[in-house]
Scaffold this motif. Structure first.
Motif, mmCIF file in Angstrom:
data_model
loop_
_atom_site.group_PDB
_atom_site.id
_atom_site.type_symbol
_atom_site.label_atom_id
_atom_site.label_comp_id
_atom_site.label_asym_id
_atom_site.label_seq_id
_atom_site.Cartn_x
_atom_site.Cartn_y
_atom_site.Cartn_z
ATOM 1 N N VAL A 2 -11.291 -140.031 -25.680
ATOM 2 C CA VAL A 2 -10.076 -139.956 -26.556
ATOM 3 C C VAL A 2 -10.437 -138.913 -27.575
ATOM 4 O O VAL A 2 -11.614 -138.255 -27.854
ATOM 5 N N ARG A 3 -9.468 -138.325 -28.389
ATOM 6 C CA ARG A 3 -9.640 -137.444 -29.631
ATOM 7 C C ARG A 3 -10.728 -137.914 -30.520
ATOM 8 O O ARG A 3 -10.552 -138.995 -31.138
ATOM 9 N N LYS A 9 -10.574 -135.862 -46.015
ATOM 10 C CA LYS A 9 -9.482 -136.501 -47.201
ATOM 11 C C LYS A 9 -8.281 -135.915 -47.407
ATOM 12 O O LYS A 9 -7.362 -136.498 -48.272
ATOM 13 N N HIS A 10 -8.002 -134.828 -46.754
ATOM 14 C CA HIS A 10 -6.819 -134.107 -46.967
ATOM 15 C C HIS A 10 -5.846 -134.050 -45.659
ATOM 16 O O HIS A 10 -6.214 -134.565 -44.466
ATOM 17 N N LYS A 11 -4.712 -133.759 -45.836
ATOM 18 C CA LYS A 11 -3.592 -134.052 -44.885
ATOM 19 C C LYS A 11 -2.461 -132.884 -44.776
ATOM 20 O O LYS A 11 -2.492 -132.044 -45.704
ATOM 21 N N THR A 12 -2.129 -132.593 -43.618
ATOM 22 C CA THR A 12 -1.067 -131.266 -43.465
ATOM 23 C C THR A 12 0.096 -131.377 -44.407
ATOM 24 O O THR A 12 0.631 -132.696 -44.541
ATOM 25 N N GLY A 13 0.103 -130.197 -44.914
ATOM 26 C CA GLY A 13 1.237 -129.929 -45.871
ATOM 27 C C GLY A 13 1.048 -130.651 -47.181
ATOM 28 O O GLY A 13 1.976 -131.001 -47.724
ATOM 29 N N GLY A 173 -6.492 -118.202 -29.806
ATOM 30 C CA GLY A 173 -5.662 -119.547 -29.417
ATOM 31 C C GLY A 173 -6.322 -120.374 -29.062
ATOM 32 O O GLY A 173 -5.977 -121.673 -29.410
ATOM 33 N N LEU A 174 -7.403 -120.478 -28.389
ATOM 34 C CA LEU A 174 -8.261 -121.737 -27.983
ATOM 35 C C LEU A 174 -8.939 -122.243 -29.187
ATOM 36 O O LEU A 174 -8.853 -123.583 -29.434
ATOM 37 N N ALA A 175 -9.356 -121.479 -30.342
ATOM 38 C CA ALA A 175 -9.792 -122.255 -31.423
ATOM 39 C C ALA A 175 -8.741 -122.987 -32.258
ATOM 40 O O ALA A 175 -8.994 -124.152 -32.574
ATOM 41 N N LEU A 176 -7.748 -122.334 -32.308
ATOM 42 C CA LEU A 176 -6.464 -123.208 -32.894
ATOM 43 C C LEU A 176 -6.032 -124.071 -32.316
ATOM 44 O O LEU A 176 -5.682 -125.094 -33.019
ATOM 45 N N ALA A 177 -5.856 -124.126 -31.248
ATOM 46 C CA ALA A 177 -5.372 -125.143 -30.258
ATOM 47 C C ALA A 177 -6.291 -126.434 -30.399
ATOM 48 O O ALA A 177 -5.757 -127.742 -30.514
ATOM 49 N N GLY A 184 -6.969 -132.974 -35.056
ATOM 50 C CA GLY A 184 -5.971 -133.363 -36.064
ATOM 51 C C GLY A 184 -5.809 -132.380 -37.238
ATOM 52 O O GLY A 184 -5.149 -132.953 -38.273
ATOM 53 N N LEU A 185 -5.983 -131.063 -37.211
ATOM 54 C CA LEU A 185 -6.218 -130.272 -38.302
ATOM 55 C C LEU A 185 -4.711 -129.651 -38.252
ATOM 56 O O LEU A 185 -4.126 -129.439 -37.227
ATOM 57 N N PRO A 186 -4.284 -128.887 -39.311
ATOM 58 C CA PRO A 186 -2.994 -128.264 -39.240
ATOM 59 C C PRO A 186 -3.137 -126.968 -38.426
ATOM 60 O O PRO A 186 -4.204 -126.460 -38.232
ATOM 61 N N LEU A 187 -1.667 -126.662 -37.816
ATOM 62 C CA LEU A 187 -2.006 -125.290 -37.002
ATOM 63 C C LEU A 187 -1.701 -124.064 -38.094
ATOM 64 O O LEU A 187 -0.626 -123.517 -38.293
ATOM 65 N N THR A 188 -2.806 -123.955 -38.548
ATOM 66 C CA THR A 188 -3.081 -122.621 -39.295
ATOM 67 C C THR A 188 -4.591 -121.960 -38.923
ATOM 68 O O THR A 188 -5.071 -122.521 -38.543
ATOM 69 N N MET A 189 -4.505 -120.853 -39.433
ATOM 70 C CA MET A 189 -5.883 -120.111 -39.247
ATOM 71 C C MET A 189 -6.972 -120.507 -39.586
ATOM 72 O O MET A 189 -8.087 -120.753 -39.379
ATOM 73 N N ARG A 190 -6.748 -121.377 -40.849
ATOM 74 C CA ARG A 190 -7.847 -121.829 -41.745
ATOM 75 C C ARG A 190 -8.790 -122.968 -40.823
ATOM 76 O O ARG A 190 -9.798 -123.038 -40.854
ATOM 77 N N SER A 191 -7.689 -123.421 -39.995
ATOM 78 C CA SER A 191 -8.344 -124.835 -39.220
ATOM 79 C C SER A 191 -9.552 -124.235 -38.224
ATOM 80 O O SER A 191 -10.490 -125.101 -37.990
ATOM 81 N N ALA A 192 -9.487 -122.887 -37.764
ATOM 82 C CA ALA A 192 -10.438 -122.547 -36.859
ATOM 83 C C ALA A 192 -11.789 -122.362 -37.611
ATOM 84 O O ALA A 192 -12.948 -122.422 -36.656
#
Length: 526
Positions: A2-3, A9-13, A173-177, A184-192
């Protein structure tokens, strides 16, 4: 498995604000907007000074850091091979039960349309011809218009568009995906960078990374849109004697932007996917046409010869030590690596957006090696045809390259059904630009929405419109010089992104290794 979501503590947006129907991230949206508007103002107000500064910065970056660009790209390719061969390749983006959102063919189509589609149209015939004739130097300084120059012309072109280029896109692409859909992180560059920065990605380090990604993506797309409008205008002039001047170019940008807006409003399924599939069918038909009516036997034999030459020349072309062809090396290879790196946030994030449900191994093999097959087929078809005409004294290409944006049309001029084929090429170029524009809009939209995958429709329209507006304004205020200055700025921005790319590899390895080790522990307990 499973994932295994990251505990944050933070959430997307969470920092988003509503503004005129938009859902924008504070402060990324506002900083990026000020940076873009500020650059436009400076370029229009002091075009010569800004242009000189950006060209000087580009030249300094390419010459001083050639070793960094080349060694980084080499390391990234090796890193991808290691992941493919490692047990971590079995991990699935989105968790073990995740399913792909798109069919394999549609997935491939969107990869090409966003990544290199328009480049193949522009350089398919022109780049091999440039190397063969010595239009802007030759690989390793070999004598132009010789058998050796002919072989290197094609292998060097494939080198620039093959494994190394797509390895850059694949890592980002792989890191972001993975960090988006599996963690469960947002789809932005920072998530990598979460495995390395942790909760700090939600603060200013993350804001800076995302802002740079937005500005680099917007400027890269605006540059391509503006310069591409010039190629389409040249094609229309060749076909219908239309004035290829400023008015025509701005009208072309407006047309592309309007279609892109319709596409982004329809979203991935109804817009980008449909156009990408149309692109691939048309591109395959176009290549098949040139194969049949061109020097068919030469192209067919060239497919194998060019593949073997590409393998033979791969290591020498990857080496930066002791090169004597420094002008060609800096002007082409290092420039290409810097350009691919500057585009990696855009292409990498778009690939990530459409790749949920693929395994790590499937993702890397598909994103790196499938484009290589297309690259070899495409450049063998168009490159061999252009070289055949140049060597045989056929048509306009016997004199080499005059106007680079016309090489494709000059090649078609010496083939049957010239008017139909050239008109088909113009339409294909336009559709490729539309797909690049709307996929770029979706990427910028996601970043400036704090990583949300479904931001309001007006927000998509805003970014698609702004891309076209930046290109048109700079073209109107400073002409091709302003767009080339913008491109020079994007190349200079590739320097910090090179460091980002290396850090991204470390972060991705850390994240994948954590999940791999967790999976081993689970298996050992059962």
């Amino acid at each position: 498995m499973v994932r295994r979501l990251y505990k944050t503590k933070h959430k997307t947006g969470e920092n988003n604000v509503s503004l005129l129907g938009l859902d924008v991230h504070n402060p990324v949206f506002f900083i990026a907007a000020v940076a873009v508007l500020g650059f436009i103002g400076l370029t229009l107000g002091m075009p010569e000074a800004v242009g000189a500064a950006l060209f000087a910065a580009r030249d300094w970056v390419l010459v001083t850091f050639d070793w960094l660009f080349v060694s980084t790209v080499n390391l990234v390719f090796i890193f991808c091979l290691v992941l493919i061969l490692s047990p971590m390749g079995r991990l699935r983006i989105g968790g073990s039960e995740a399913k792909p959102e798109f069919s394999t063919l549609s997935w491939f189509a969107m990869l090409f349309s966003a990544g290199i589609g328009i480049g193949l149209m522009f350089w398919g015939a022109a780049e091999p011809l440039a190397y063969y004739t010595g239009w802007s130097g030759t690989p390793f300084g070999v004598e132009a218009r010789t058998p050796e120059a002919r072989e290197l012309a094609l292998s060097a072109t494939m080198f620039h568009w093959g494994l190394n280029a797509w390895s850059i896109y694949a890592v980002v692409g792989l890191a972001l995906a993975y960090f988006t859909f599996s963690k469960g992180l947002p789809l932005t560059m920072r998530s990598a960078f979460y495995p390395l920065l942790g909760e700090r990605i939600w603060g200013w380090p993350g804001h800076v990374i995302d802002t740079l990604a937005v500005v680099a993506t917007l400027f890269g797309l605006a540059t391509s849109l503006g310069l591409g409008a010039q190629q389409v205008a040249s094609g229309l002039n060749f076909l219908f004697d239309v004035d290829p001047g400023l008015t025509t170019q701005i009208l072309i940008i407006a047309f592309i932007t309007s279609i892109a807006i319709v596409s982004v409003v329809r979203g991935l399924d109804g817009g980008v996917k449909v156009l990408s599939n149309i692109n691939m069918v048309m591109a395959a038909a176009f290549m098949a046409f040139v194969f049949v009516v061109g020097p068919t036997v030469l192209i067919a034999t060239g497919l194998l010869d060019n593949t073997l030459n590409y393998i033979r020349d791969f290591v020498p072309l990857s080496n930066w030590i002791g090169r004597e062809d420094t002008d060609w090396f800096h002007g082409w290879t290092v420039f290409y690596w810097a350009w691919w790196i500057s585009w990696s946030p855009f292409v990498g994030m778009f690939i990530a957006r459409i790749s949920k449900g693929r395994t790590v191994r499937e993702f890397l093999l598909s994103v790196i090696f499938v484009p290589l097959v297309v690259t070899i087929a495409w450049f063998s078809t168009f490159g061999e045809t252009a070289l055949f005409q140049a060597e045989g004294g056929i048509g306009s290409l016997q004199d080499g390259i005059g106007e680079v944006s016309l090489v494709l049309f000059h090649m078609l001029e010496s083939l049957p059904f010239t008017q139909i084929a050239s008109g088909f090429a113009v339409v294909l170029i336009l559709i490729f630009f539309v797909t690049s524009s709307d996929s770029g809009s979706l990427v910028i939209d996601s970043i400036t929405a704090g990583g949300k995958l479904h931001a309001p429709v007006p927000q998509r329209i805003f970014w698609a419109t702004l891309e076209g507006a930046v290109a048109a304004i700079l073209l109107y205020g400073g002409g091709a010089q302003a767009l080339q200055a913008l491109q020079a700025g994007a190349i200079s921005a590739a320097l910090p992104f090179t460091v980002v790319l290396l850090v991204c590899c470390v972060s991705l390895w850390k994240g994948l290794l954590e999940d791999h080790n967790a999976l081993k522990r689970m298996q050992s307990q059962t």
